[in-house]
Scaffold this motif. Structure first.
Motif, PDB file in Angstrom:
ATOM      1  N   ILE A  17       0.822  -1.216   0.000  1.00 42.01           N
ATOM      2  CA  ILE A  17       0.000   0.000   0.000  1.00 42.01           C
ATOM      3  C   ILE A  17       0.858   1.269   0.000  1.00 42.01           C
ATOM      4  O   ILE A  17       0.480   2.279  -0.581  1.00 42.01           O
ATOM      5  CB  ILE A  17      -1.001  -0.014   1.181  1.00 42.01           C
ATOM      6  CG1 ILE A  17      -2.066   1.071   1.010  1.00 42.01           C
ATOM      7  CG2 ILE A  17      -0.288   0.200   2.492  1.00 42.01           C
ATOM      8  CD1 ILE A  17      -3.104   0.714   0.031  1.00 42.01           C
ATOM      9  N   GLN A  18       2.055   1.233   0.629  1.00 41.15           N
ATOM     10  CA  GLN A  18       2.935   2.409   0.649  1.00 41.15           C
ATOM     11  C   GLN A  18       3.345   2.807  -0.778  1.00 41.15           C
ATOM     12  O   GLN A  18       3.403   3.984  -1.115  1.00 41.15           O
ATOM     13  CB  GLN A  18       4.215   2.143   1.470  1.00 41.15           C
ATOM     14  CG  GLN A  18       3.977   1.899   2.926  1.00 41.15           C
ATOM     15  CD  GLN A  18       3.858   0.408   3.234  1.00 41.15           C
ATOM     16  OE1 GLN A  18       3.542  -0.411   2.372  1.00 41.15           O
ATOM     17  NE2 GLN A  18       4.096   0.059   4.488  1.00 41.15           N
ATOM     18  N   LYS A  20       1.709   2.122  -3.569  1.00 39.03           N
ATOM     19  CA  LYS A  20       0.524   2.610  -4.291  1.00 39.03           C
ATOM     20  C   LYS A  20       0.240   4.062  -3.922  1.00 39.03           C
ATOM     21  O   LYS A  20       0.012   4.899  -4.785  1.00 39.03           O
ATOM     22  CB  LYS A  20      -0.693   1.742  -3.977  1.00 39.03           C
ATOM     23  CG  LYS A  20      -0.658   0.383  -4.625  1.00 39.03           C
ATOM     24  CD  LYS A  20      -1.907  -0.412  -4.266  1.00 39.03           C
ATOM     25  CE  LYS A  20      -1.852  -1.810  -4.862  1.00 39.03           C
ATOM     26  NZ  LYS A  20      -3.002  -2.616  -4.471  1.00 39.03           N
ATOM     27  N   TRP A  21       0.244   4.360  -2.614  1.00 39.60           N
ATOM     28  CA  TRP A  21      -0.032   5.725  -2.177  1.00 39.60           C
ATOM     29  C   TRP A  21       1.058   6.699  -2.635  1.00 39.60           C
ATOM     30  O   TRP A  21       0.779   7.844  -3.002  1.00 39.60           O
ATOM     31  CB  TRP A  21      -0.208   5.800  -0.657  1.00 39.60           C
ATOM     32  CG  TRP A  21      -1.591   5.427  -0.251  1.00 39.60           C
ATOM     33  CD1 TRP A  21      -1.985   4.306   0.403  1.00 39.60           C
ATOM     34  CD2 TRP A  21      -2.786   6.167  -0.519  1.00 39.60           C
ATOM     35  NE1 TRP A  21      -3.337   4.290   0.565  1.00 39.60           N
ATOM     36  CE2 TRP A  21      -3.862   5.428   0.009  1.00 39.60           C
ATOM     37  CE3 TRP A  21      -3.061   7.373  -1.150  1.00 39.60           C
ATOM     38  CZ2 TRP A  21      -5.177   5.860  -0.070  1.00 39.60           C
ATOM     39  CZ3 TRP A  21      -4.366   7.804  -1.226  1.00 39.60           C
ATOM     40  CH2 TRP A  21      -5.406   7.042  -0.690  1.00 39.60           C
ATOM     41  N   THR A  22       2.284   6.237  -2.634  1.00 37.40           N
ATOM     42  CA  THR A  22       3.379   7.085  -3.107  1.00 37.40           C
ATOM     43  C   THR A  22       3.182   7.428  -4.584  1.00 37.40           C
ATOM     44  O   THR A  22       3.343   8.585  -4.997  1.00 37.40           O
ATOM     45  CB  THR A  22       4.731   6.379  -2.898  1.00 37.40           C
ATOM     46  OG1 THR A  22       4.899   6.101  -1.507  1.00 37.40           O
ATOM     47  CG2 THR A  22       5.883   7.247  -3.396  1.00 37.40           C
ATOM     48  N   ILE A  24       0.340   7.373  -6.292  1.00 32.85           N
ATOM     49  CA  ILE A  24      -0.854   8.216  -6.419  1.00 32.85           C
ATOM     50  C   ILE A  24      -0.523   9.655  -6.035  1.00 32.85           C
ATOM     51  O   ILE A  24      -0.886  10.600  -6.743  1.00 32.85           O
ATOM     52  CB  ILE A  24      -2.017   7.659  -5.567  1.00 32.85           C
ATOM     53  CG1 ILE A  24      -2.529   6.359  -6.176  1.00 32.85           C
ATOM     54  CG2 ILE A  24      -3.135   8.690  -5.437  1.00 32.85           C
ATOM     55  CD1 ILE A  24      -3.506   5.608  -5.280  1.00 32.85           C
ATOM     56  N   MET A  25       0.184   9.845  -4.940  1.00 28.76           N
ATOM     57  CA  MET A  25       0.525  11.200  -4.491  1.00 28.76           C
ATOM     58  C   MET A  25       1.500  11.873  -5.467  1.00 28.76           C
ATOM     59  O   MET A  25       1.407  13.078  -5.695  1.00 28.76           O
ATOM     60  CB  MET A  25       1.127  11.171  -3.076  1.00 28.76           C
ATOM     61  CG  MET A  25       0.098  10.829  -2.005  1.00 28.76           C
ATOM     62  SD  MET A  25      -1.397  11.831  -2.099  1.00 28.76           S
ATOM     63  CE  MET A  25      -0.772  13.428  -1.751  1.00 28.76           C
TER      64      MET A  25
END
Length: 184
Positions: A17-18, A20-22, A24-25
């Motif tokens: 998840i880290q 993916k969020w990185t 996306i951000m």
């Protein structure tokens, strides 16, 4: 054995998840920076163009006021000294002062003196207020036309050409620096 292999294949395709969020951000920040850069550069171009117009009008009005007495008194020597002094500062492309008949009495190009005031090529009008006309004559050049007035009576005219090259130079720097900022 088949179930273990399926589980290993799922793990191999799985992203934490880290990550993916990185990702996306990073995309959100890149889009926000691109949009804000576009609007900032557009506002900067508009502001610098307006500043050029305002400065050109002020310069042309000043020259017009200083030319009024010599034009009215047909003191062409004083007028020539004024124009040559202004031209020595190298702040404009050309300066033409004509009398009430349209005859050029002083100019940064000596071959124009005594000739009829040159007409401008097809030009897009950028600004008009009262008797002040600012035109974009192409090739990164604005023409400022202002009448020479004496007691509110036109006795001649002044044309000043200012280039937009310095605006272009100022606007070229931020787009070169923005990728560095984005990378950082």
């Amino acid at each position: 054995m088949g179930a273990l292999r399926d589980a290993n294949e799922e793990k191999a395709g799985y992203l934490p998840i880290q990550f993916k969020w990185t990702a996306i951000m990073a995309v959100v920040v890149a889009v926000a920076m691109a949009a804000s850069s576009y609007f900032i550069l557009r506002a900067q171009r508009t502001m610098l163009s307006q500043q050029l117009v305002d400065s050109g009008i002020a310069l042309t009005k000043f020259i017009s006021v200083q030319s009024a007495i010599p034009v009215l008194g047909e003191d062409w020597l004083s007028l020539e000294a004024l124009v040559q002094d202004a031209a020595a500062r190298d702040t404009f492309s050309y300066l033409v002062v004509a009398d009430h008949t349209g005859t050029v009495r002083s100019a940064t190009s000596p071959e124009l003196i005594g000739e009829e005031r040159p007409s401008l090529p097809e030009a897009e009008e950028v600004f008009r207020q009262e008797q002040i006309v600012v035109s974009d004559v192409g090739e990164s050049l604005y023409n400022f036309s202002v009448p020479v007035l004496f007691n509110q009576t036109p006795v001649g005219s002044v044309d000043v050409g200012l280039t937009t090259n310095r605006i272009g130079e100022a606007l070229a720097t931020p787009p070169r620096l923005l990728p560095i900022l984005a990378f950082a």
